[in-house]
Design an enzyme around this catalytic site. Sequence first.
Site, mmCIF file in Angstrom:
data_model
loop_
_atom_site.group_PDB
_atom_site.id
_atom_site.type_symbol
_atom_site.label_atom_id
_atom_site.label_comp_id
_atom_site.label_asym_id
_atom_site.label_seq_id
_atom_site.Cartn_x
_atom_site.Cartn_y
_atom_site.Cartn_z
ATOM 1 N N TRP A 1 -1.699 -15.434 -2.866
ATOM 2 C CA TRP A 1 -1.673 -15.007 -4.275
ATOM 3 C C TRP A 1 -3.070 -14.591 -4.732
ATOM 4 C CZ3 TRP A 1 -4.347 -16.911 -8.502
ATOM 5 C CH2 TRP A 1 -3.932 -16.458 -9.757
ATOM 6 N N HIS A 2 -4.087 -15.287 -4.185
ATOM 7 C CA HIS A 2 -5.457 -14.996 -4.627
ATOM 8 C C HIS A 2 -5.942 -13.639 -4.170
ATOM 9 C CE1 HIS A 2 -5.458 -19.332 -5.369
ATOM 10 N NE2 HIS A 2 -6.420 -19.079 -6.238
ATOM 11 N N GLY A 3 -5.401 -13.135 -3.097
ATOM 12 C CA GLY A 3 -5.871 -11.826 -2.652
ATOM 13 C C GLY A 3 -5.275 -11.448 -1.324
ATOM 14 N N PHE B 1 -8.324 -11.364 -8.662
ATOM 15 C CA PHE B 1 -7.072 -11.857 -8.072
ATOM 16 C C PHE B 1 -5.894 -11.253 -8.783
ATOM 17 C CE2 PHE B 1 -9.966 -15.616 -7.209
ATOM 18 C CZ PHE B 1 -10.446 -15.007 -6.067
#
Lengths: 314, 469
Positions: free
Chosen positions: B324-326, B469
């Site tokens: 989800w962060h990247g 993000f």
Amino acid sequence: MNNKDIKAVLKLLACILIITYIADKLIYWQIDNICDKVYTGQSVGKLNHFLSVKDTMDVVVFGSSRANHHIDTKEIAEKSFNMGLDGKQIAYSATLIKTLPKNKKQIVIFHVDPIELFDPEYKGADIIHLNSKYHKIKEIAQEIDKTEQYNFLQKIYWTIDYNHKAIGIVRNYLKPQYDYKLYDGYDPISLNEKQKKIRDITLAAIDDLDCFDEYNSNKLSANYIEDVHEFCRTNNKKLVVITSPKHQYPCPSTSKRLTKFMEDRGIKHYNYINLFDKETNNDYWKDKTHLTSIGVEKFMQEFVNNMKNTLNDN
Amino acid sequence: MLFNSTDYLLFLPIVFIIYWALNKSYKNQNILLLLASYVFYGWWDWRFLSLIIFSSFVDYFIGLKIDANTENRIRKRWLIVSLCSNLGLLAVFKYFNFFTESFAEAMSMLGWQVNALTLDIILPVGISFYTFQTLSYTIDIYRKNLKPTTHIISFFTYVSFFPQLVAGPIERASNLLPQIESVRTFKWHWFKAGIFQIFIGLLRKIAIADNLGLYVDSIYAYPEIHNTSTIILATVFYAFQIYFDFSGYSDIAIGSAKLMGFKFNRNFDLPYFSNSITVFWRKWHISLSSWLRDYLYISLGGNRKGIKITYRNLMLTMLLGGLWHGSSWNFVIWGAIHGLALSGEKFIFARKKNKYFGAIGYVYTFLVVLFAWIFFRAENIKDALMACRQIVSLDFGMPFMGNISIMVHGVLMLFVGLCFDSYLFKKKIPLEEIGEQFNTTKLAISISVIILILCAFYSTSENFIYFQF
């Protein structure tokens, strides 16, 4: 929101404004007093030192860390000062050049790299390093205002002038790092064994360098160079633009465009960016953009030879 | 628009004044908040407003459709439409290049040369946050935990409310929508708490995190040339940089919302004062970790289907949380480290009477978190492995100091931040409530001190870390 709430909010905001305004001026005054006595250190001390000697020098060097570490001023003239500083580019140097005395005959050596002229993103942000003089020297304030790099809160809160500088100022005030009377602004680099190992890794690495081939000269940078040229022409100064060596600089076309830019304006330009391309001696380098004192020695022989005519004219 | 910009310094008071001038009608206030939020977002790039509007439209109508149908099969079908459209947007804008490049690399490892089809896509700011927010809305309605709103302006305001639009906290509809759909009254103690939290947030972000970031960036740009001590020091600094950066952002968001009469949930609760990774995830980015728990971990079966499935669920949740962060394997590895630690703790706690490690747990937790941050911070896997290699080389020479001024400012500001957090921990006072305990004079002095610290020590940074993000 009733009247009572509005009054409470306004009272709080008024208190904050009054307290911060008064405290800010008291703090500014204190730091400013100390600052005036500081002549060592790279952020404010060297600037103070320059301002105190600029009227008596025959040769003054301006530019980034490459100017600072590459141009041994004493090889050029006894009365000389190197005002090169880490992270400073055209806006910072041009502003300081304009503070030079109007009638004194001087040689101005201005170190300019191709990236400084062709980088389309350059907006003169380095000028904010002159913030400590924002409320003290009118010419500097005008130049900072012109580039729109100032923080508008600086007009209210003067301590912003010393943002990130206060600790360094106090440290240099209490314990000066060197005897500034013996300092001419040039800082040679020498490496220990560990640094040499790091240097070898750095030189071997392949950089994906942007040559800015598709861009014309940055308008702001071009204006600054033309301003400096005009200032020198009308104020008894000889302007010499220099580009010192880089390690295997991969953008020959950008380098040529820089030279052409200077030639078109009648500015003397010494371009040594590829001077050591055929040399394989890593001892000349600290990294890809900075020479060690060994490299400087070799480079200065070349530069001083070429400068002889200019020096004789002066 | 960035919270730490002078634009926001003008934007917030203007919205605040007009907002409370309209306090006779909360519906007019909502229209103002919606317009202000779109200006706030459009300040960055107005073209991507269309994505927010599209996402809002889709989930508004799907919410109504799910609620209107009693048949489970049809409700599920609408939910799938919502999941596909929201996750589809994320997949295109955030993960398309990552998956095509990873596929091409995997093929080339098997000996087949495949050209990766990559697109020149800009990642819209905040897409991960508002996508999760709208998803929680339709899932809650599907689970019958929430009634959909019939006021389209309210829903659009919920999705785009500017304090939480670009980097959270990920506010659930069950908390925020009822506040949007009711009259807000100005509360003086909320104002005091809000304005104090905004300034604490600014201090954390631009005086602490940004100063630490200068050193961290210089080290992580070339991890191969630094010794063990330097990499460890830079990683410790990064641990605090990201904490003060993101918690500072959350503080400004929560404080700004409070000025408008909204109460957001806490997003950080002194996470480095945790004696296990399990506790850490109850205190770090709470709105995301609770979202992952409620909508992913529990949906996968949570801990109800036996211990092996629990481990699998924990790992999957953390891997996807990392992703989800990247779109980078670095984040997947970061998630995997946390997933393994959580699973390990589950295993140990199942065999222990006490569900905590004691004092040593604080050290263990910080070390695990620190190790995971290496992968989170490094530019790519190669750099992360290089940083790890430098650490295990055990070359404990003097750490590289770089610019002494940067180091001194970083350490000084970190000290200020740690003292403040230690005070909060010791006194057990939530930051959200400190401001309201002050009288006007005390509050004015406290904020004035913060302003003067900011003037003297602020550092400029392009962005908040979590914007990417």
